[in-house]
Design a protein around this motif. Sequence first.
Motif, PDB file in Angstrom:
ATOM      1  N   VAL A   1       0.836  -1.204   0.000  1.00 59.15           N
ATOM      2  CA  VAL A   1       0.000   0.000   0.000  1.00 59.15           C
ATOM      3  C   VAL A   1       0.868   1.251   0.000  1.00 59.15           C
ATOM      4  O   VAL A   1       0.647   2.191  -0.785  1.00 59.15           O
ATOM      5  N   MET A   2       1.872   1.293   0.878  1.00 57.43           N
ATOM      6  CA  MET A   2       2.705   2.488   0.968  1.00 57.43           C
ATOM      7  C   MET A   2       3.497   2.724  -0.313  1.00 57.43           C
ATOM      8  O   MET A   2       3.633   3.868  -0.777  1.00 57.43           O
ATOM      9  N   CYS A   3       4.016   1.639  -0.893  1.00 58.26           N
ATOM     10  CA  CYS A   3       4.800   1.806  -2.115  1.00 58.26           C
ATOM     11  C   CYS A   3       3.908   2.136  -3.304  1.00 58.26           C
ATOM     12  O   CYS A   3       4.335   2.837  -4.229  1.00 58.26           O
ATOM     13  N   GLN A   4       2.687   1.627  -3.299  1.00 55.18           N
ATOM     14  CA  GLN A   4       1.776   1.950  -4.401  1.00 55.18           C
ATOM     15  C   GLN A   4       1.387   3.421  -4.375  1.00 55.18           C
ATOM     16  O   GLN A   4       1.239   4.062  -5.413  1.00 55.18           O
ATOM     17  N   ILE A   5       1.283   3.951  -3.156  1.00 56.06           N
ATOM     18  CA  ILE A   5       0.925   5.366  -3.022  1.00 56.06           C
ATOM     19  C   ILE A   5       2.152   6.248  -3.211  1.00 56.06           C
ATOM     20  O   ILE A   5       2.101   7.270  -3.909  1.00 56.06           O
ATOM     21  N   LEU A   6       3.268   5.849  -2.576  1.00 50.46           N
ATOM     22  CA  LEU A   6       4.511   6.618  -2.677  1.00 50.46           C
ATOM     23  C   LEU A   6       5.633   5.651  -3.055  1.00 50.46           C
ATOM     24  O   LEU A   6       6.242   5.009  -2.202  1.00 50.46           O
ATOM     25  N   SER A   7       5.883   5.539  -4.350  1.00 43.77           N
ATOM     26  CA  SER A   7       6.861   4.558  -4.827  1.00 43.77           C
ATOM     27  C   SER A   7       8.265   4.778  -4.264  1.00 43.77           C
ATOM     28  O   SER A   7       8.992   3.803  -4.033  1.00 43.77           O
ATOM     29  N   PRO A   8       8.726   6.010  -4.003  1.00 45.66           N
ATOM     30  CA  PRO A   8      10.077   6.164  -3.448  1.00 45.66           C
ATOM     31  C   PRO A   8      10.268   5.516  -2.076  1.00 45.66           C
ATOM     32  O   PRO A   8      11.403   5.262  -1.669  1.00 45.66           O
ATOM     33  N   VAL A   9       9.154   5.263  -1.380  1.00 42.37           N
ATOM     34  CA  VAL A   9       9.268   4.608  -0.071  1.00 42.37           C
ATOM     35  C   VAL A   9       9.932   3.243  -0.212  1.00 42.37           C
ATOM     36  O   VAL A   9      10.612   2.764   0.697  1.00 42.37           O
ATOM     37  N   PHE A  10       9.732   2.635  -1.380  1.00 38.77           N
ATOM     38  CA  PHE A  10      10.302   1.310  -1.607  1.00 38.77           C
ATOM     39  C   PHE A  10      11.817   1.318  -1.418  1.00 38.77           C
ATOM     40  O   PHE A  10      12.404   0.362  -0.907  1.00 38.77           O
ATOM     41  N   PHE A  11      12.463   2.401  -1.841  1.00 34.61           N
ATOM     42  CA  PHE A  11      13.914   2.458  -1.783  1.00 34.61           C
ATOM     43  C   PHE A  11      14.438   2.581  -0.350  1.00 34.61           C
ATOM     44  O   PHE A  11      15.570   2.199  -0.081  1.00 34.61           O
ATOM     45  N   ILE A  12      13.636   3.139   0.554  1.00 35.69           N
ATOM     46  CA  ILE A  12      14.060   3.197   1.948  1.00 35.69           C
ATOM     47  C   ILE A  12      13.643   1.936   2.701  1.00 35.69           C
ATOM     48  O   ILE A  12      14.299   1.508   3.647  1.00 35.69           O
ATOM     49  N   ILE A  13      12.542   1.296   2.250  1.00 36.30           N
ATOM     50  CA  ILE A  13      12.072   0.093   2.935  1.00 36.30           C
ATOM     51  C   ILE A  13      13.040  -1.065   2.713  1.00 36.30           C
ATOM     52  O   ILE A  13      13.301  -1.851   3.626  1.00 36.30           O
ATOM     53  N   ILE A  14      13.597  -1.152   1.504  1.00 37.21           N
ATOM     54  CA  ILE A  14      14.499  -2.273   1.203  1.00 37.21           C
ATOM     55  C   ILE A  14      15.687  -2.307   2.165  1.00 37.21           C
ATOM     56  O   ILE A  14      15.951  -3.334   2.799  1.00 37.21           O
ATOM     57  N   PRO A  15      16.460  -1.203   2.301  1.00 39.25           N
ATOM     58  CA  PRO A  15      17.580  -1.283   3.265  1.00 39.25           C
ATOM     59  C   PRO A  15      17.113  -1.482   4.697  1.00 39.25           C
ATOM     60  O   PRO A  15      17.791  -2.144   5.486  1.00 39.25           O
ATOM     61  N   VAL A  16      15.942  -0.915   5.043  1.00 42.56           N
ATOM     62  CA  VAL A  16      15.424  -1.094   6.396  1.00 42.56           C
ATOM     63  C   VAL A  16      15.089  -2.557   6.658  1.00 42.56           C
ATOM     64  O   VAL A  16      15.394  -3.110   7.724  1.00 42.56           O
ATOM     65  N   VAL A  17      14.468  -3.204   5.671  1.00 38.77           N
ATOM     66  CA  VAL A  17      14.145  -4.629   5.821  1.00 38.77           C
ATOM     67  C   VAL A  17      15.425  -5.454   5.929  1.00 38.77           C
ATOM     68  O   VAL A  17      15.530  -6.371   6.759  1.00 38.77           O
ATOM     69  N   ILE A  18      16.420  -5.118   5.110  1.00 40.82           N
ATOM     70  CA  ILE A  18      17.691  -5.850   5.160  1.00 40.82           C
ATOM     71  C   ILE A  18      18.348  -5.692   6.530  1.00 40.82           C
ATOM     72  O   ILE A  18      18.825  -6.668   7.134  1.00 40.82           O
ATOM     73  N   ILE A  19      18.361  -4.448   7.021  1.00 41.74           N
ATOM     74  CA  ILE A  19      18.963  -4.205   8.341  1.00 41.74           C
ATOM     75  C   ILE A  19      18.162  -4.914   9.425  1.00 41.74           C
ATOM     76  O   ILE A  19      18.730  -5.479  10.373  1.00 41.74           O
ATOM     77  N   SER A  20      16.834  -4.925   9.282  1.00 41.10           N
ATOM     78  CA  SER A  20      15.985  -5.604  10.277  1.00 41.10           C
ATOM     79  C   SER A  20      16.279  -7.097  10.312  1.00 41.10           C
ATOM     80  O   SER A  20      16.376  -7.698  11.385  1.00 41.10           O
ATOM     81  N   ILE A  21      16.430  -7.678   9.134  1.00 45.40           N
ATOM     82  CA  ILE A  21      16.747  -9.108   9.082  1.00 45.40           C
ATOM     83  C   ILE A  21      18.124  -9.374   9.692  1.00 45.40           C
ATOM     84  O   ILE A  21      18.330 -10.349  10.417  1.00 45.40           O
ATOM     85  N   TRP A  22      19.076  -8.485   9.383  1.00 46.03           N
ATOM     86  CA  TRP A  22      20.406  -8.652   9.978  1.00 46.03           C
ATOM     87  C   TRP A  22      20.340  -8.547  11.493  1.00 46.03           C
ATOM     88  O   TRP A  22      20.964  -9.337  12.205  1.00 46.03           O
ATOM     89  N   TYR A  23      19.574  -7.578  11.993  1.00 44.32           N
ATOM     90  CA  TYR A  23      19.404  -7.438  13.442  1.00 44.32           C
ATOM     91  C   TYR A  23      18.775  -8.698  14.026  1.00 44.32           C
ATOM     92  O   TYR A  23      19.170  -9.165  15.101  1.00 44.32           O
ATOM     93  N   GLN A  24      17.761  -9.216  13.320  1.00 42.78           N
ATOM     94  CA  GLN A  24      17.077 -10.404  13.830  1.00 42.78           C
ATOM     95  C   GLN A  24      18.051 -11.578  13.930  1.00 42.78           C
ATOM     96  O   GLN A  24      18.054 -12.314  14.919  1.00 42.78           O
ATOM     97  N   ARG A  25      18.886 -11.756  12.917  1.00 40.69           N
ATOM     98  CA  ARG A  25      19.844 -12.856  12.945  1.00 40.69           C
ATOM     99  C   ARG A  25      20.920 -12.610  14.000  1.00 40.69           C
ATOM    100  O   ARG A  25      21.378 -13.543  14.663  1.00 40.69           O
ATOM    101  N   TYR A  26      21.345 -11.384  14.114  1.00 43.03           N
ATOM    102  CA  TYR A  26      22.335 -11.038  15.130  1.00 43.03           C
ATOM    103  C   TYR A  26      21.773 -11.290  16.528  1.00 43.03           C
ATOM    104  O   TYR A  26      22.462 -11.809  17.411  1.00 43.03           O
ATOM    105  N   TYR A  27      20.499 -10.949  16.693  1.00 46.19           N
ATOM    106  CA  TYR A  27      19.841 -11.117  17.988  1.00 46.19           C
ATOM    107  C   TYR A  27      19.585 -12.586  18.307  1.00 46.19           C
ATOM    108  O   TYR A  27      19.839 -13.054  19.417  1.00 46.19           O
ATOM    109  N   ILE A  28      19.072 -13.326  17.320  1.00 50.02           N
ATOM    110  CA  ILE A  28      18.596 -14.675  17.611  1.00 50.02           C
ATOM    111  C   ILE A  28      19.726 -15.603  17.979  1.00 50.02           C
ATOM    112  O   ILE A  28      19.540 -16.565  18.729  1.00 50.02           O
TER     113      ILE A  28
END
Length: 1505
Positions: A1065-1092
């Motif tokens: 929904v957010m990317c469909q409304i504001l496509s540039p959000v996609f470019f910030i979400i990708i690194p955020v998701v990558i960092i989140s996954i890295w944090y999750q693996r680092y944490y777990i």
Amino acid sequence: MVLMEIVGPCLIEDLTSVILIVFFTFLSVRFYVLKLKKGDGGADDDNHGNDRNVSLGYSYTASIWICLFILWARLFRLFLTCKESSTERHRRSCNFKISFFSDQVLQILSWSLTFYMLYRLRNKSERKLPWVLRSWWIFNFLDSMIHVGFEIYRRSSPSTVEQYFDYSNLIPCIYMFWFSIRGTTGVTITFIGSSDSSEPFLPKQYKTQSDPDSSSPSASKCLYGEASLLQLITFSWLNPLFSVGYKKPLVLNQIPELHAGESAEFLSRSFGEIMSRTKQEGSLGSSLMYRSIFLFIRKKIIINTIFALVSTGAGYVGPILINDLVSFLNDGTSRLRNGYSLVGIFLATKAVEAICERQYLFGAQQLSARVCSAFISHTYRKGLVISNRSRQTRTNGEMINYMTVDAVKITHFMWTIIDALMLPIDIALATFVIYLNLGLVGAVATLTAIAAVMACNFPLIKLQEKLQSKIMVSKDDRMKSTSEVLKNMKILKLQAWDTEYIKRLVALRKIEHKWLSKSLWLNAIITFIFYGTPPFISAVAFGSCIWMGIPITVGKVLSSLATFNIIQQPIFELPDILSSFIQAKVSVGRLATYFDEPDIPNDAVEHVPREETDSDVEIVNGEFSWNSGEDTDRSYPGNPTLFGIQLTIKRGMKVAICGSVGAGKTSLLSCILGEIPKLKGKVRSSGSKAYVPQSAWILTGTVRDNILFGLPYDAEKYRRTVDACALAKDLSVFGNGDLTEIGEGGINMSGGQKQRIQIARAIYQNADIYLLDDPFSAVDAHTGTHIFQECLMKLHDGKTILYITHQIEFLPAADLILVMENGRIAQAGRFEELHQRNNRFDLLVGAHIEALRSVENSNSSRIKPIQSFPMETEEEIKPEIAGNTELLPLFSSGEEIGIEKGRLIQEEECEKGIIGKDVYLAYLRSVKVGLPILFILIFQILYQVLDVLSNYWIAWATPSTIDAPARIEMNVLFLVYLILTTGSSFFILVRSILVAITGLLASEKLFKDITHSVFHAPMSFFDSTPTSRIINRMSSDQSTVDLDLAQTLSGVVFSTIGIVGTITVMCQILSPVFFIIIPVVIISIWYQRYYIATARELSRIISIQRSPIIHHFSESLSGTATIRAFEQEHRFAETNLGIIDDFIRPMFHGMSTMEWLCFRLNVLSNLVFGFTLILLVGLPKGSINSSVAGLAVTYGLSLNSEISSIIFSACIADKLMISVERILQYTKLESEGPLVVKGTTRPSENWPENGTVCFKNLEIRYAPHLPSVLKNISCVFPGKKKIGVVGRTGSGKSTLIQSLFRIIEPRQGSIQIDNVDISEIGVHDLRSRIGIIPQDPTMFQGTVRDNLDPLHQYSDHDIWEVLNKCQIGDLVGANEEKLDSKVTENGDNWSVGQRQLLCLGRSILKKSSILVLDEATASIDSATDRIVQKIIRREFQDSTVITIAHRIHTVIDSDLVLVLSDGKVVEYDSPALLLERKDSLFSKLIKEYSFRSHNFSGPTESMSA
């Protein structure tokens, strides 16, 4: 638009300049501090450069070059700026308070300092980047992102140098941002000569156990206590723990210590002081218990409430501002004209909300840990001092439940207590926001809908509470039965009752499964209501407004939707809050009753200073009763157990106590210890006491630990004690000497060894008064004589000793003999005096004389009279007992030998690293059919699609302003919205039902697997595995799989699908959000693996450390009398506090790591949200639909919780899968032989007919790494003959019997019964055809009937007949319940002798062709023994009877005698032939028996006359 294009960037530039000054100041201060430290020689490690190797990682090298690049770019930009004219510079720049030139100079200076500090890190041993550098790089990344964002939204291509600089600066800043998030320097320093040159330098407290310099737990510092304010807010104080846990699996000693305020000692003392103050106001009822808890938690509750209030208030600011944002986007009108002001308020409130939410949730978990520590410690302390009268009404299992169930329920309520306080505030704030948006009608409609949902929840929660109660009751019944079965597994296997008891467990599980299925189906309905609450409330609110004609706009609708999403969780949690409160209330009541029970009275025994009296024990007109006036289950209901007791024992006297079974001998010792309630009279004692109970109480641990019992190790004293107790030879054959580990309850020790170990424990204490309860019954005559002479007569000559014995030969040495009869001292005097009186004492002596006569007269035509044998002197006997004294160096430190050698109880098995995919696949395969999983995914996707469409529809179709024309009629709008929300709710209902079904299928499959595997495991598994480990898996882990795992795993999938919908929904409304979400998701996954990596190991450690708490409490409850007698309550309580700390330590850091992760995920999601807001306010007017833009903000508000939810669910699922992992470990156990082997090898129904037993080259060992216990045993027991098996203590007699029942499988050789190899038939067929009376008389909780006939195969007449034959019919008949007389846990309300008689009754009922007696009459007097032996001869005259006995007269009339020594057959022949050989070991045993009884030559002659 002009205002947006100029004011927006200029505002950012102003803020950037201010922040730049702040950072430059901090950098300068940091630089100055480093220079000062270098001058002092304290900060620089250069002087160590010659003895270490420095390795620079790629990340560090890249960061150096990037810093140089940025510094060069800044210098080049400053050069170009200086070339510009002032007019051009002014036209290009904003009207700054700080000049552009000054800004560039500060940038250059700051990057210069940054480069210097970064370069200096190559000479440091620090692994973490300084926080100043990390903050500086994060700031530059954000600054670069904002500048590039403005260039993009202006739709301009780079044309100026500054624009080219902004674009080229972004990529280096992204790398430095990643470098700062990673947090490590990339510099590896290893010292020359280090054992591991590839291992980066770690602080000492974080080295692993495998490292040579691995520190002990006490060396780990407290990270929480040393944290700064910023570290507490960001939870960065956990970074060192993560650094270690990410590199290799954590072990317990790597987990930091608890803060003093979190330690069990401090919390236990604080809670105890509060309880003491409340007790002064009266009996500690529930109300005063509540007050104690409140006083204990009030400070923390107040702090948590403040954080919760701020977090809740900040959470509702976002929905309020949505309407303003939509208005701003629509036409620029808003109460806050500046869009960036809106953005600032949004982000500020989200930051405050995140910080406060993390702090109050952490505080709630911290409070739970504190309450858990306090209640566990006090439950344990109470168990040590609770009166015996109160103990009779509670089983050990019930008292353990107070610790493991009730304390946990109260702890869980600590989590929800803040939610309960915040619920009305949540509803009030939500109603206020709705009132602002929809007016009074909307507010009233919302309140009505909320009330309806809550009203719907109340009956459901009542039903759920009822089902939970049923589940708990059924689970308690199952676990109580499971615990009893596991504790007595050996007797169940010997009696072939294991299959019957497994059927009972399965039946109990079916009852539990019935309530589980109903509960999970009800959970599906509750989940449906939960997900349906926001659409239902919104439908009622919007429908009411439409029906009343109240105009609504998209801003108000989106604001209301955001509010409904927020109020959803508190409403849904109300049932859990109420359920938690009710369960906690019940648990508080149970614990209050438990804590209010009377303690063992301190004044039961008056302690007199030794210098004031010459008497060590004195009882004046004593009357005592286990019943204490209550109708309980002792042997003599309504009557005193002891009465008319007058006794004075002078210092240094040896007092012997004798009497028939149930006469009150043990009770007499108990009254001296203060264990039995005193009705009247006085008991005085002078000096310390040491106590040896009749049933050996052995602690899990080494032999040395059991002997020292808390005292320091004195080598000479220890050696004397071991010699006196005849333990030297045993220790010499143990795999690890006196450091050999003893299994639970001494399961890997013979009865004689256990008894001698606890005698050694008492002797080593060097007490003033010794109380020994029949200590010689479990040892042979030779060993018993040695112990009596060395311990009682020599080593402790001058000490006061009271000893109970059924062996008359030990009476003449006593200074005073007490003859007990029916609870009173019938006679008292020296041996000669009592013998001359011709009374009850003569009956006991007469039985002994008859036993001697049977030995003397056995085959008298071929054997010389026993009296003619030359008696061995004490000096001749002692060398045989002492054994190999050259092996005594095994008493040393233990470093000379391998500690693992001969170790029985190994460390609990624990997987390392990630949860393997095999575990997940095994869980999914347990569902049997994968179709439900596919449908679950389909229905969840359909729900998500309809949910997004419903929100999109109402945002698109609702007018943007009151005056704007409606795109569609409001009725149609509402109808479509209602259809979409109803459809989504329906799919949720179906999905929830499928999840419940799938979870039940999986849990039931795992339960059947572990039950079958565990209960068919060989006895060696139970010997080496503490019961608590098995119970932990079949209770806590199974409960996790039953109730939580399926929901959590599905939650991961559902959260993933949900966040995909939000991002779409957010990317469909504001496509540039996609470019910030990708690194955020990558960092989140890295944090999750680092944490777990760390969190997973913490969860495993928590699971492991839970077992020692249960085990230690259970073990302590079994030995409370011994602990109190040795006055060791304080030491055991301190040990318990240490065990609690070892449990709370990983739990505290585990919950802290969760908040560490959530805080960082909140920051990342706020970054995405802030980026979205900046995009929206920076877009040109009209470039985006304000309605859908507002929808993006609405979803953005929930993005924080959704990202946290998916990562949180994934981490929780990973932790919960540890329960599956642990269960699977026990589903793959080695199994003993099949129960039944069908086919030609299965024996006939009447097998064995003759009862011939043939041993061929039999060799037995308990484990592959342990020495053989039986070696090359070859002999034949003829059918229908009486076979005696004799030998020294520990010679292998009991092992031989276990091999006959296939409790232990032979390493080589075979055993045949009537020419049938027992290894080729089923173990159930074998064991059900052989009878046994075991050495340890085991009874189960229930009734007398259940204990004699658990399979209900015999009539009451048969049972009464057997009871009368066993001389216990009158005792059972005196009880009102007769055969239904209650048997408490372990049969504690029956004496040991009575229990042995009841076990005899079992075998008489069974009437097997082969009967085994393993020391079956060791705990009964000689007179009763004589009667029992006659009964056995009569009842089993046509059976093969194999008798193991230390009383030599019980085997002297056997047809054959097998003599074992050190696991070998040394003699096997008829008693007559063996006695003809004076050098035979059997002759020596006879001599020893006669030698011990030679003092009776006078009485023998007189009685013969």
